[in-house]
Scaffold this active site. Structure first.
Site, PDB file in Angstrom:
ATOM      1  CG  HIS A   1      -1.987   1.080   1.122  1.00 35.26           C
ATOM      2  ND1 HIS A   1      -2.971   1.080   0.157  1.00 35.26           N
ATOM      3  CD2 HIS A   1      -2.205   2.200   1.861  1.00 35.26           C
ATOM      4  CE1 HIS A   1      -3.742   2.140   0.319  1.00 35.26           C
ATOM      5  NE2 HIS A   1      -3.294   2.845   1.338  1.00 35.26           N
TER       6      HIS A   1
ATOM      7  CG  HIS B   1      -1.639   6.860  -0.865  1.00 31.89           C
ATOM      8  ND1 HIS B   1      -2.687   6.589  -1.709  1.00 31.89           N
ATOM      9  CD2 HIS B   1      -1.988   6.329   0.333  1.00 31.89           C
ATOM     10  CE1 HIS B   1      -3.627   5.928  -1.042  1.00 31.89           C
ATOM     11  NE2 HIS B   1      -3.217   5.760   0.187  1.00 31.89           N
TER      12      HIS B   1
ATOM     13  NE  ARG C   1     -10.100  14.534   3.780  1.00 35.06           N
ATOM     14  CZ  ARG C   1     -11.362  14.306   3.402  1.00 35.06           C
ATOM     15  NH1 ARG C   1     -11.712  13.157   2.864  1.00 35.06           N
ATOM     16  NH2 ARG C   1     -12.289  15.232   3.586  1.00 35.06           N
TER      17      ARG C   1
ATOM     18  CG  HIS D   1     -10.370   6.867  -1.694  1.00 35.92           C
ATOM     19  ND1 HIS D   1     -10.948   7.180  -0.475  1.00 35.92           N
ATOM     20  CD2 HIS D   1      -9.105   7.327  -1.643  1.00 35.92           C
ATOM     21  CE1 HIS D   1     -10.047   7.801   0.280  1.00 35.92           C
ATOM     22  NE2 HIS D   1      -8.932   7.904  -0.420  1.00 35.92           N
TER      23      HIS D   1
ATOM     24  NE  ARG E   1     -13.501   8.084   4.623  1.00 40.38           N
ATOM     25  CZ  ARG E   1     -12.351   8.537   4.154  1.00 40.38           C
ATOM     26  NH1 ARG E   1     -12.285   9.702   3.551  1.00 40.38           N
ATOM     27  NH2 ARG E   1     -11.248   7.821   4.276  1.00 40.38           N
TER      28      ARG E   1
ATOM     29  CD  GLU F   1      -6.691   5.592   7.420  1.00 39.02           C
ATOM     30  OE1 GLU F   1      -7.167   5.698   6.271  1.00 39.02           O
ATOM     31  OE2 GLU F   1      -5.554   6.004   7.725  1.00 39.02           O
TER      32      GLU F   1
ATOM     33  CG  HIS G   1      -5.802   1.822   6.818  1.00 41.01           C
ATOM     34  ND1 HIS G   1      -4.481   1.967   7.142  1.00 41.01           N
ATOM     35  CD2 HIS G   1      -6.028   2.696   5.797  1.00 41.01           C
ATOM     36  CE1 HIS G   1      -3.929   2.892   6.371  1.00 41.01           C
ATOM     37  NE2 HIS G   1      -4.839   3.347   5.541  1.00 41.01           N
TER      38      HIS G   1
ATOM     39  CG  ASP H   1      -1.094   4.581   3.959  1.00 41.88           C
ATOM     40  OD1 ASP H   1      -1.307   5.198   2.925  1.00 41.88           O
ATOM     41  OD2 ASP H   1      -1.911   4.549   4.894  1.00 41.88           O
TER      42      ASP H   1
HETATM   43 ZN   LIG Z   1      -3.935   4.728   1.820  1.00 38.73          ZN
END
Ligand SMILES: [Zn+2]
Length: 441
Positions: free
Chosen positions: A56, A58, A79, A204, A207, A232, A266, A317
């Site tokens: 995982h 990003h 975020r 994703h 949500r 998560e 997660h 991640d």
């Molecule tokens: Zn992630």
């Protein structure tokens, strides 16, 4: 053919001393016991493990390392900061950042990465001339850094979920969206696999993909790896329960998203029924312990998930650190802190999570073991560093760090030798990619 003589090698049932691995055209063709190296063999000191899968990633979150606000903040304030970086990336900037981040991964023993990719379209709207320009930047980055890529192309079409329904996309989230799951599937179908690249899919989260569109993503994945961020944060569960009357796991199960090619990332805040559903369907779990600690997410029931039938993998991640051995150690540490029991995972189980089960989660069943017929991915870890000296090879995973990885082969190619990546100074590459993003802030 090239011979590698390993002081110790992990062959699946713990380290074995004196092992000769023969590689040809990127594949392992022979594995034999040998007390000494053969003529012309390359000697690999320490413990040689199969290549690690970082299940995982990003890549662009690497730019946020060390940028935690002084007063901490929450997942949601993090975020907002992450969105600010996302807004500044174009395909060239994305390529430079991902290339350097992936090179850092190979230095840590990663030979395959699963990129959970949702930064699809230009900031401010519209489409690139090639609608997959950002995906192609990642493909190029992985090729330059010398590791395999599973591109988990991510469907992200809603701005969030509350107790009264889905929110519209807001600001930078427009970059993530193909309009709806059908539009996402059309774009994804234009990207073709090639050597070193496997294409997969991702939801994703519950949500970001309305329930009615989850089935479209599962259908388009069609047996390829399908990943999803799951539970998560408690807020996701609360909104899902309030609006749909079921947990995120329950929602995914009803839409046929769960199954043996699916991985839940997660899986932090789960009910007993959620654990049973993930286990019964053989859905994998990807733990990201350094991220879960950094974002104060909580600790998922990873031991119980594995016992229920959910294969376990690991990911770095958001890359607060890139140290996959460290992720394995944190996984164990978190479980110990929650349960009050030492040794919840055997070292062999931690190695499986890093290697064979990680590759399985990314759709590479022919990687992750040192055996004939497997891809020639080897990671040699020092047994004589200040961290590892005196540690028995079978416990190395509990003592070593990424800094102890000295040699990495990816499909027979030596990408890291003497702790140095073929691209050269990876620290400089990272600085050159990250500093301009903040200079323009
Ligand atoms: Zn992630």
């Amino acid at each position: 053919m090239t011979g590698y003589w390993c002081e110790y090698a992990e062959l699946g049932a713990g380290p074995v001393s004196g092992v000769r691995v023969v590689e040809e055209a990127g594949w392992i063709v022979a594995v034999d016991r040998a007390a000494t190296p053969g003529p012309g063999d390359t000697r690999l000191a320490g413990l040689v493990l199969p290549g690690f899968a970082n299940a995982h990633s990003h890549a662009f979150h690497r730019a946020l390392r060390g940028r935690t606000p002084e007063r901490g903040g929450s997942f949601w304030t993090w975020r907002r900061q992450m969105y600010a970086v996302a807004e500044r990336l174009d395909p060239d900037g994305y390529l430079a950042l991902a290339r350097a981040t992936y090179a850092e991964m190979v230095l840590a023993g990663v030979t395959c990465v699963g990129e959970f990719h949702y930064l699809h379209h230009p900031a401010g709207g519209g489409r690139y001339a090639d609608p997959n320009a950002m995906s192609e930047a990642l493909v190029q980055a992985a090729a330059d850094a010398g590791l395999r890529l599973t591109l988990l192309d991510t469907c992200y079409v809603a701005g969030g979920l509350t107790g009264s329904g889905y929110l519209p996309l807001d600001g930078v989230q427009e970059r993530f969206s193909d309009g709806d799951a059908d539009g996402w599937a059309r774009r994804v179908s234009l990207l073709t696999e090639r050597p070193g690249l496997r294409t997969g899919a991702a939801v994703h989260s519950v949500r970001a993909v309305p329930a009615a569109q989850l089935g479209t993503v599962a259908c388009a994945a069609a047996g390829r790896p399908l990943h999803v961020h799951l539970s998560e944060q408690p807020a996701e569960n609360e909104a899902c329960l309030a609006f749909h009357g079921t947990t995120p796991t329950g929602l995914l199960a009803a839409a046929n998203v769960l199954g043996a090619t699916t991985t839940a990332v997660h899986a932090t805040h789960l009910t007993d029924d959620d654990v049973a559903a993930l286990g019964a369907t053989g859905t994998g779990t990807c733990a990201c312990p350094s991220t879960e600690a950094d974002l104060a997410d909580g600790v998922g029931p990873f031991r119980r998930l594995r016992d229920a039938g959910s294969p376990l993998s690991l990911g770095s991640d958001q890359h607060a650190t890139i140290d996959l051995i460290g992720e394995a150690r944190l996984l164990e540490a978190h479980e110990q802190l929650v349960t009050g029991q030492r040794g919840p995972f055997r070292p062999a189980e931690l190695v499986d999570a890093l290697t064979v089960d990680g590759h399985r989660a990314l759709g590479w069943p022919d990687a992750g073991r040192i055996a004939p017929g497997q891809r020639a991915d080897l990671v040699a870890v020092r047994l004589d560093s200040p961290r590892t000296a005196g540690c028995p090879p079978e416990q190395l995973i509990r003592a070593a760090s990424a800094a102890d990885v000295h040699t990495v082969l990816v499909e027979g190619r030596v990408v890291v030798a003497d702790g140095r990546h073929v691209l050269g100074d990876v620290g400089r590459l990272l600085a050159e990619a990250i500093e301009p993003l903040w200079a323009s802030a």
